[in-house]
Every structure is written in C-alpha cells, then in structure tokens.
Scaffold this motif. Structure first.
Motif, PDB file in Angstrom:
ATOM      1  N   PRO A 118      51.715 -69.620 -40.172  1.00  0.00           N
ATOM      2  CA  PRO A 118      50.760 -69.645 -39.055  1.00  0.00           C
ATOM      3  C   PRO A 118      49.440 -70.243 -39.488  1.00  0.00           C
ATOM      4  N   ALA A 119      48.769 -70.940 -38.589  1.00  0.00           N
ATOM      5  CA  ALA A 119      47.536 -71.646 -38.926  1.00  0.00           C
ATOM      6  C   ALA A 119      46.505 -70.730 -39.561  1.00  0.00           C
ATOM      7  N   GLY A 120      46.333 -69.502 -39.026  1.00  0.00           N
ATOM      8  CA  GLY A 120      45.271 -68.616 -39.473  1.00  0.00           C
ATOM      9  C   GLY A 120      45.645 -67.682 -40.595  1.00  0.00           C
ATOM     10  N   GLU A 121      46.789 -67.898 -41.230  1.00  0.00           N
ATOM     11  CA  GLU A 121      47.203 -67.027 -42.328  1.00  0.00           C
ATOM     12  C   GLU A 121      46.143 -67.022 -43.428  1.00  0.00           C
ATOM     13  N   GLY A 122      45.673 -65.841 -43.796  1.00  0.00           N
ATOM     14  CA  GLY A 122      44.645 -65.722 -44.823  1.00  0.00           C
ATOM     15  C   GLY A 122      43.265 -65.428 -44.269  1.00  0.00           C
ATOM     16  N   LEU A 123      43.026 -65.692 -42.982  1.00  0.00           N
ATOM     17  CA  LEU A 123      41.771 -65.302 -42.352  1.00  0.00           C
ATOM     18  C   LEU A 123      41.779 -63.815 -42.051  1.00  0.00           C
ATOM     19  N   SER A 124      40.625 -63.186 -42.081  1.00  0.00           N
ATOM     20  CA  SER A 124      40.543 -61.788 -41.667  1.00  0.00           C
ATOM     21  C   SER A 124      40.877 -61.699 -40.178  1.00  0.00           C
ATOM     22  N   PRO A 125      41.394 -60.555 -39.705  1.00  0.00           N
ATOM     23  CA  PRO A 125      41.679 -60.424 -38.270  1.00  0.00           C
ATOM     24  C   PRO A 125      40.459 -60.714 -37.397  1.00  0.00           C
ATOM     25  N   ALA A 126      39.269 -60.306 -37.859  1.00  0.00           N
ATOM     26  CA  ALA A 126      38.056 -60.536 -37.069  1.00  0.00           C
ATOM     27  C   ALA A 126      37.750 -62.030 -36.967  1.00  0.00           C
ATOM     28  N   LEU A 167      39.913 -64.530 -37.407  1.00  0.00           N
ATOM     29  CA  LEU A 167      40.978 -65.171 -36.642  1.00  0.00           C
ATOM     30  C   LEU A 167      40.719 -65.036 -35.147  1.00  0.00           C
ATOM     31  N   GLU A 168      40.328 -63.847 -34.728  1.00  0.00           N
ATOM     32  CA  GLU A 168      40.027 -63.635 -33.311  1.00  0.00           C
ATOM     33  C   GLU A 168      38.804 -64.450 -32.892  1.00  0.00           C
ATOM     34  N   ARG A 169      37.777 -64.445 -33.733  1.00  0.00           N
ATOM     35  CA  ARG A 169      36.529 -65.135 -33.388  1.00  0.00           C
ATOM     36  C   ARG A 169      36.724 -66.630 -33.231  1.00  0.00           C
ATOM     37  N   TYR A 170      37.468 -67.238 -34.154  1.00  0.00           N
ATOM     38  CA  TYR A 170      37.542 -68.695 -34.179  1.00  0.00           C
ATOM     39  C   TYR A 170      38.718 -69.268 -33.399  1.00  0.00           C
ATOM     40  N   THR A 171      39.426 -68.413 -32.684  1.00  0.00           N
ATOM     41  CA  THR A 171      40.406 -68.905 -31.716  1.00  0.00           C
ATOM     42  C   THR A 171      40.031 -68.480 -30.295  1.00  0.00           C
ATOM     43  N   ALA A 172      38.851 -67.887 -30.145  1.00  0.00           N
ATOM     44  CA  ALA A 172      38.436 -67.339 -28.854  1.00  0.00           C
ATOM     45  C   ALA A 172      37.557 -68.325 -28.087  1.00  0.00           C
ATOM     46  N   GLU A 173      37.392 -68.057 -26.802  1.00  0.00           N
ATOM     47  CA  GLU A 173      36.420 -68.774 -25.997  1.00  0.00           C
ATOM     48  C   GLU A 173      35.008 -68.323 -26.383  1.00  0.00           C
ATOM     49  N   GLN A 174      34.046 -69.175 -26.129  1.00  0.00           N
ATOM     50  CA  GLN A 174      32.636 -68.864 -26.387  1.00  0.00           C
ATOM     51  C   GLN A 174      31.823 -69.513 -25.271  1.00  0.00           C
ATOM     52  N   TYR A 175      31.586 -68.750 -24.229  1.00  0.00           N
ATOM     53  CA  TYR A 175      30.921 -69.302 -23.040  1.00  0.00           C
ATOM     54  C   TYR A 175      29.469 -69.678 -23.353  1.00  0.00           C
ATOM     55  N   PRO A 176      28.955 -70.727 -22.683  1.00  0.00           N
ATOM     56  CA  PRO A 176      29.515 -71.408 -21.512  1.00  0.00           C
ATOM     57  C   PRO A 176      30.371 -72.620 -21.815  1.00  0.00           C
ATOM     58  N   HIS A 177      30.442 -73.073 -23.079  1.00  0.00           N
ATOM     59  CA  HIS A 177      31.075 -74.367 -23.344  1.00  0.00           C
ATOM     60  C   HIS A 177      32.493 -74.267 -23.889  1.00  0.00           C
ATOM     61  N   ILE A 178      32.725 -73.382 -24.823  1.00  0.00           N
ATOM     62  CA  ILE A 178      34.076 -73.278 -25.374  1.00  0.00           C
ATOM     63  C   ILE A 178      34.874 -72.355 -24.459  1.00  0.00           C
ATOM     64  N   ARG A 179      35.447 -72.944 -23.425  1.00  0.00           N
ATOM     65  CA  ARG A 179      36.248 -72.151 -22.486  1.00  0.00           C
ATOM     66  C   ARG A 179      37.520 -72.904 -22.128  1.00  0.00           C
ATOM     67  N   PHE A 180      38.579 -72.131 -21.965  1.00  0.00           N
ATOM     68  CA  PHE A 180      39.899 -72.710 -21.736  1.00  0.00           C
ATOM     69  C   PHE A 180      40.129 -72.877 -20.237  1.00  0.00           C
TER      70      PHE A 180
END
Length: 467
Positions: free
Chosen positions: A250-258, A260-273
C-alpha cells in the motif's frame, strides 16, 4: 477584517445568486453593495463568514485587474509596433491569458503583459519577426541533474537577504508595524543545524516550525527598509525510480495512522474531492493499482494538459485545483496543489512544500509537491519544472522532476494553509503559502496588502559542498 485561518473553510459555501450575478458580470462595486445588504440581514453564521470573505475578494479584484484591452495592446505595441487588437485576441485564444470582466469588458491583471512576454515569445516573434528562428529544444541544466544522479546527492550553502519596505502612502509613522519574513524551515533537505540567522535591520524572533518566519515588531519609520540575512544548506538526495516494479505494498505503508489520514484527506477550501476531481482521478487511474504508477500517471496527465501561466493571488481563487484543471493553465503552486489533490483522491499521501528557487544568479518564489509511496517514503514532484520540460521536449529533465528535486531550493514552508506565529490578526494576503512575507499594523485595523509594500530577496553567496 479580523482573520481566523479556519474561516477559509467557508469559502466552499455557495454564494447567493444575487451576489454571483454581480460578481460574474464584473460589477464589483455592485457586488460589494449587495454583500453589505446581505450582511445587514439575519443570515446563517456560515453564510456571514462566506460573504465577509467574498467582500474582501471583490475589493482585491478591483485592485488586481487594472488593465483594459486597450492598455494591453498599447503594451504589446511597445515591443511589437504592428500588434493590434487581433494580436491580443489570438493570445487569449491560447487559453492562458488571465482576465476577468469589469462592467462587461475584459480587464487584465497587472502582470498580464509580462506573463505574455514570458509564455508566448515564440508566437509573437514568429508573427512580427520574419527572420525569427525558434530555439532548439532545451537541455537546461541536464548536466547538473546527471551529476546529482551519478553522485546520489548534491548540496549547496547559500547566504540570502530578504527586504521589505512600505510604499509611502501605506506608511503610518510611529505606529507599531508587525512583519513576518519567510525564513528557512527545518526539513529533510535543510538540516536545522545548518540554518543560521546572520543579521537583521531590527530585532527579530524566529517563529514557527511549518511556515517558518523571522518576526519583527517595530515602530514604522518613514522610508525605512526592514531586512534579515541568513544562511542555510540544502542537501538534495537522488532516488532512482527507473527500475521500479510494482510491489503490492500500500502507498502509505510506514506512515503513522495520523499522517496517513492527514495526507490522504480533504483540506478545505481547496483540497476537496469534488465530483470533477473524483471523476478525473478515476479516469487517470484506470485499472492501475500500483501507487507509484498511479502517481506518475497523474504527473503525466497534468504535464500534457496544463500550461504555465502567472495567475491571480491565491486568496482570490475559489478552488485552486479545479481552476488549474478546468482552465488548463496555472503557476507552480496551483499546479502542485492540483497534483496533491488528485494524489490524495487516488489514495496516495501527498503534501505541500515551497519557498524559493535559489541559484547563484537568481532567486524567486517557487512551490512543489511531495508524495509518499512505500518502500521509498516521501518523494518529490515539481509540476511546473516538469511542464516546462514537456513543452521544450526535454524528457530527461521531465522524468527527473517526478520523484526528485535539485539542491537549488530555499524551503520556507513544509505544509499548505498554516497560520503564522504569532497569528496575524488581519487577513493574510497569502494564507496558503510563505514566500513574500506578511505585514500589518498592531492596531488590529490597518492591514498591509501586497500592493502596499515591496519585497525583495537576493542571493549574496552560494557554494557547492563536497558530499
């Protein structure tokens, strides 16, 4: 206006139709008056925050797009006397000349002419110079990139000076002025032990760990120039991806759970799916499951579908990735954010890094991206360098900037959309980045806008270090 970084979230709230009609017709004075009427009503808190932001954008757009079509043609004529309105129409048809409507007429950003001369020199020369011969496809600094690949790394020490001074009509003599200078941040390529504050015009405090600044709080002096001087070392390592084979990891193998969640998440207003982002990510990914290949497909797609152009200040763009991907043009930061957003939507951790491109003879604002793929860890992607190489046919250079950078960088920001330390009380001119500095008066009323001050930076010295 007082400013809370979290209020940027409400930029994603849909505006009332009445406000949008004024906005898109280019009647910004009418838009401001309309917003004031709405703010006098009893509206939802989220709408009040959105309208307050929009009012600031309308005021700034009035200042940021001062050039008429006639002004543009006159500017073209200074260099190409035979240019006329049809020349401007042809340039607009290329699709990356940024303009808005003001009272139903095209209005152009103050950088529009310099941007045209940067991005469309070939077209203008071919049109007006019968003896013009296009330059051969560029091989800019391929030798330097080969050295880095052969050695596995390169390192440079730089000494840089940053200066800020207010324009005369923005000065408020005797009042307390607060200034945040961009300053090197500690990161993998810039060890904290090799960052040094050398001098400053006034006492400074080094603040922040993500958007790093040299903070200055001083009485405003007529004609004063405020400055800091520092040194740092950038150590760029090369990661060879040429022999990569899909691993099933998996791409995020080795990242901490926090993380992994942070850097695959949306970040409004611009990083939104948004539906557009989801569908485009799905189209680019196709049936591919190998994370590195998916990231490369995203890089390749943007290289083939986006061209470089200066854009308006990021504060005035409603959704940066969609602006780039739907209009087909952007600058280094907007391209980087488009890559980050598509990667995250495809499940690949990605984040922002920025500061300056830093060479012995030049230093200028620059942004790029990072993405995480196991087993390599964090890799780099410089979309604008990749797109430039794509346009010039320099495939060796284009391939380098997927996965790797170079040592010609000053990193001042290690995350997107972070607050300064101490927090700026009034609206930041660029709440997403940390490149040109910020300023305000301490009374909490008088902001210092980009148009109110001048910022300069220069490389005083640089040297390559033995590895």
């Amino acid at each position: 206006m007082s400013f809370d970084l979290n209020d940027l979230y409400y930029q994603s709230v849909v505006l009332p139709d009445e406000v949008k009609m004024y906005h898109y017709s280019g009647d910004f004075a009418g838009e401001i008056a309309c917003i004031d009427r709405w703010l006098a009503r009893d509206v939802a808190d989220c709408m009040r925050k959105r309208l307050t932001l929009q009012r600031l954008f309308a005021v700034e757009l009035l200042n940021d797009y001062p050039l008429s079509a006639e002004d543009m043609v006159n500017g073209l004529k200074e260099r190409y006397p035979a240019a006329d309105m049809s020349t401007l129409d042809a340039l607009i048809a290329f699709g990356n000349v940024d303009y808005i409507l003001r009272d139903g007429k095209k209005a152009f950003q103050h950088k529009a002419l310099s941007n045209i001369f940067l991005t469309h020199t070939d077209f203008l020369e071919k049109t007006f110079n019968p003896d013009y011969k296009a330059p051969a496809p560029g091989v800019y600094d391929n030798d330097g990139l080969r050295v880095m690949r052969e050695k596995g790394s390169r390192a440079f020490r730089y000494e840089v000076e940053e200066k800020i001074w207010l324009k005369k009509d923005a000065e408020r003599p005797g009042e307390t002025l607060r200034i945040w200078f961009p300053y090197p941040v500690s990161c993998d390529t810039q060890p904290a032990s090799e960052i040094r504050l050398l001098s400053s015009s006034h006492p400074v405090t080094l603040t922040g760990t993500v958007h790093r600044t040299a903070y200055m709080e001083v009485p405003c002096e007529p004609g004063a120039v405020y400055s800091v001087r520092f040194s740092f070392v950038n150590r760029a390592k090369y990661t060879d991806l040429s022999g990569h084979k899909p691993t099933g990891i998996p791409a995020g193998e080795g990242l901490s759970p926090a993380d992994l969640e942070r850097y695959t998440a949306e970040q409004y207003p611009h990083i939104r799916f948004t539906p557009f982002i989801r569908e485009l990510a799905k189209q680019i990914k196709g049936d591919e499951t190998a994370p590195l290949t998916v990231a490369r497909r995203i890089y390749d797609w943007i290289c083939a579908h986006v061209t470089y152009s200066y854009v308006r200040d990021y504060l005035m763009i409603e959704n940066i990735p969609e602006f780039v991907l739907t209009n087909g043009y952007g600058d280094c930061g907007t391209m980087a954010l488009a890559f980050i957003t598509l990667c995250r939507c495809a499940g690949i951790p990605a984040k922002w890094q920025s500061g300056s491109s830093c060479r012995p003879d030049h230093i200028g604002s620059h942004d790029w991206a990072m993405f995480y793929v196991a087993p390599y860890g964090w890799l780099y992607c410089d979309m604008s360098y990749g797109i430039g190489a794509y346009g010039s046919g320099n495939e060796e250079r284009r391939l380098h900037y997927f996965g790797n950078l170079d040592p010609f960088r000053l990193v001042a920001s290690n995350e997107f959309q972070q607050q300064t330390t101490p927090p700026k009380a009034l609206c930041r001119m660029d709440p997403y980045d940390n490149q040109n500095g910020e300023a305000e008066f301490a009374d909490g009323v008088h902001n210092v806008f980009f148009r109110d001050f001048c910022h300069s930076r220069r490389v005083i010295s640089s040297e390559e270090l033995p590895e």
